[in-house]
Design a protein around this motif. Structure first.
Motif, short mmCIF file in Angstrom:
data_model
loop_
_atom_site.label_atom_id
_atom_site.label_comp_id
_atom_site.label_asym_id
_atom_site.label_seq_id
_atom_site.Cartn_x
_atom_site.Cartn_y
_atom_site.Cartn_z
N TYR A 189 0.84 -1.19 0.00
CA TYR A 189 0.00 0.00 0.00
C TYR A 189 0.88 1.25 0.00
CZ TYR A 189 1.12 0.28 5.01
OH TYR A 189 1.78 0.37 6.20
N ALA A 196 -0.97 4.76 0.84
CA ALA A 196 -1.70 5.46 1.92
C ALA A 196 -1.11 6.83 2.23
CB ALA A 196 -1.73 4.59 3.18
N HIS A 223 -8.85 6.59 0.68
CA HIS A 223 -8.00 5.42 0.42
C HIS A 223 -7.17 5.09 1.66
CE1 HIS A 223 -8.10 6.63 -4.12
NE2 HIS A 223 -9.25 6.17 -3.68
N VAL A 278 -7.08 1.54 3.70
CA VAL A 278 -5.85 0.80 3.99
C VAL A 278 -5.76 0.47 5.47
CG1 VAL A 278 -3.34 1.01 4.11
CG2 VAL A 278 -4.54 1.63 2.01
N ASP A 283 -4.03 -0.10 -2.53
CA ASP A 283 -4.45 1.21 -3.05
C ASP A 283 -3.69 1.69 -4.29
OD1 ASP A 283 -2.08 1.66 -1.66
OD2 ASP A 283 -2.76 3.53 -0.72
N THR A 284 -2.48 1.26 -4.50
CA THR A 284 -1.74 1.72 -5.68
C THR A 284 -1.07 0.54 -6.36
OG1 THR A 284 0.07 2.31 -4.18
CG2 THR A 284 -1.37 4.10 -4.90
N HIS A 334 -9.81 -1.39 -5.73
CA HIS A 334 -10.13 -0.02 -6.09
C HIS A 334 -9.03 0.70 -6.88
CE1 HIS A 334 -12.65 3.49 -5.87
NE2 HIS A 334 -11.71 4.21 -5.29
N PHE A 335 -8.27 1.57 -6.20
CA PHE A 335 -7.34 2.46 -6.87
C PHE A 335 -6.13 1.72 -7.47
CE2 PHE A 335 -4.26 6.02 -7.16
CZ PHE A 335 -5.06 6.95 -7.82
N SER A 336 -5.94 0.46 -7.12
CA SER A 336 -4.81 -0.29 -7.68
C SER A 336 -4.93 -0.46 -9.18
CB SER A 336 -4.69 -1.67 -7.02
OG SER A 336 -5.81 -2.49 -7.33
N GLY A 357 -13.11 -0.31 -2.10
CA GLY A 357 -11.91 0.10 -1.40
C GLY A 357 -11.79 1.60 -1.22
N HIS A 358 -12.96 2.28 -1.20
CA HIS A 358 -12.99 3.74 -1.02
C HIS A 358 -14.06 4.05 0.02
CE1 HIS A 358 -12.62 7.96 -2.73
NE2 HIS A 358 -13.69 8.07 -1.94
#
Length: 270
Positions: free
Chosen positions: A26, A28, A34, A38, A80-81, A106-108, A228-229
């Motif tokens: 992550y 974060a 986000h 996490v 997250d990423t 989500h943001f990944s 995931g948000h």
């Protein structure tokens, strides 16, 4: 249906008692929603995994996305990423192409050019995820009715045909996943959700359309979920958490089913 149920039950018995190792990456650092997710994930996963004798490690040190570290784990999570350094990306691709397992949230999957997360990794966004670039999103984070798309799939066999999710910011993608033969869509937005989002921008409210929110790629042991948000009180400047992703039993069951399936898949996902 019965055979799928027995398959999952057998996986539960096989996996229980055998220590499995899961590593979550992550960042974060930016969006409070986000960051909230996490922190929530880093509480929920170890508490849940303890029931199965699984080990959960998490790190914000992306340099650990290297061949030696990845080889020690049964499943990798991106909370997250995504990795940015070329060596980290190459290590992850090699891990996945040689039987590794992955679940992303989500943001990944986010990619938008130009932005801090350009679409500059074709293997990951087009071949592996299949989704391409980010297209748009709903706002505010709201609960949606989700529809199970492939009831025969072991991951979703024991879920209701539709269920209501935890609040989330929902993404639309540039690629139509229905046209990708490698992709098996597991969950999508049910039309009963519309209108989805509250704005204030009209584009942030969806009134129709088809939106996949969880899928697999038959060439890899992977599952992506759009959730995931968490909802955050940005408007009043408190940054108070207004919702939690892991508050939803059906959604949690989907996540756990996915992890059992990935851990026990000795072959490429169907």
């Amino acid at each position: 249906m019965k055979s799928a149920f027995l398959f999952i039950v057998s996986l539960l018995y096989i996996t229980a008692g055998f220590s499995q190792k899961i590593l979550a990456f992550y960042t974060a650092r930016e969006d409070q929603a986000h960051i909230s997710f996490v922190h929530e994930a880093n509480r929920w996963f170890p508490a849940t995994f303890s029931r199965y004798n699984w080990t959960y490690d998490s790190t914000s040190d992306w340099s650990k996305c290297n061949p030696d570290t990845l080889a020690k784990y049964n499943v990798i999570l991106f909370l997250d990423t995504r990795p940015e350094a070329p060596a980290q990306r190459a290590a992850f691709q090699h891990y996945m192409e040689h039987g590794g397992a992955w679940m992303g949230f989500h943001f990944s999957a986010f990619a938008l050019t130009p932005s801090a997360y350009n679409q500059d990794w074709d293997w990951y966004h087009n071949t592996f995820l299949g989704s391409g670039s980010y297209g748009s999103n709903t706002w505010r984070p709201t609960s949606a009715v989700l529809r199970v798309e492939n009831k025969q799939h072991a991951i979703v066999h024991d879920l209701p045909d539709t269920f209501r999710s935890a609040p989330n910011e929902w993404y639309r993608w540039s690629n139509d996943l229905r046209k990708n033969r490698d992709i098996t869509i597991l969950l999508s937005i049910d039309p009963a959700s519309f209108p989805l989002g509250t704005g204030p921008k009209p584009s942030e409210i969806w009134h129709s359309g088809y939106y996949p929110v969880a899928w697999t790629n038959r060439h890899y042991k992977m599952v992506y979920v759009n959730m995931g948000h968490n909802d955050i009180d940005y408007e009043h400047g408190t940054n108070k958490e207004l919702s939690y992703t892991f508050s939803n039993p059906d959604q949690n069951r989907f996540i756990i089913n996915s992890l059992f399936y990935l851990i026990n898949s000795s072959r490429i996902l169907p």
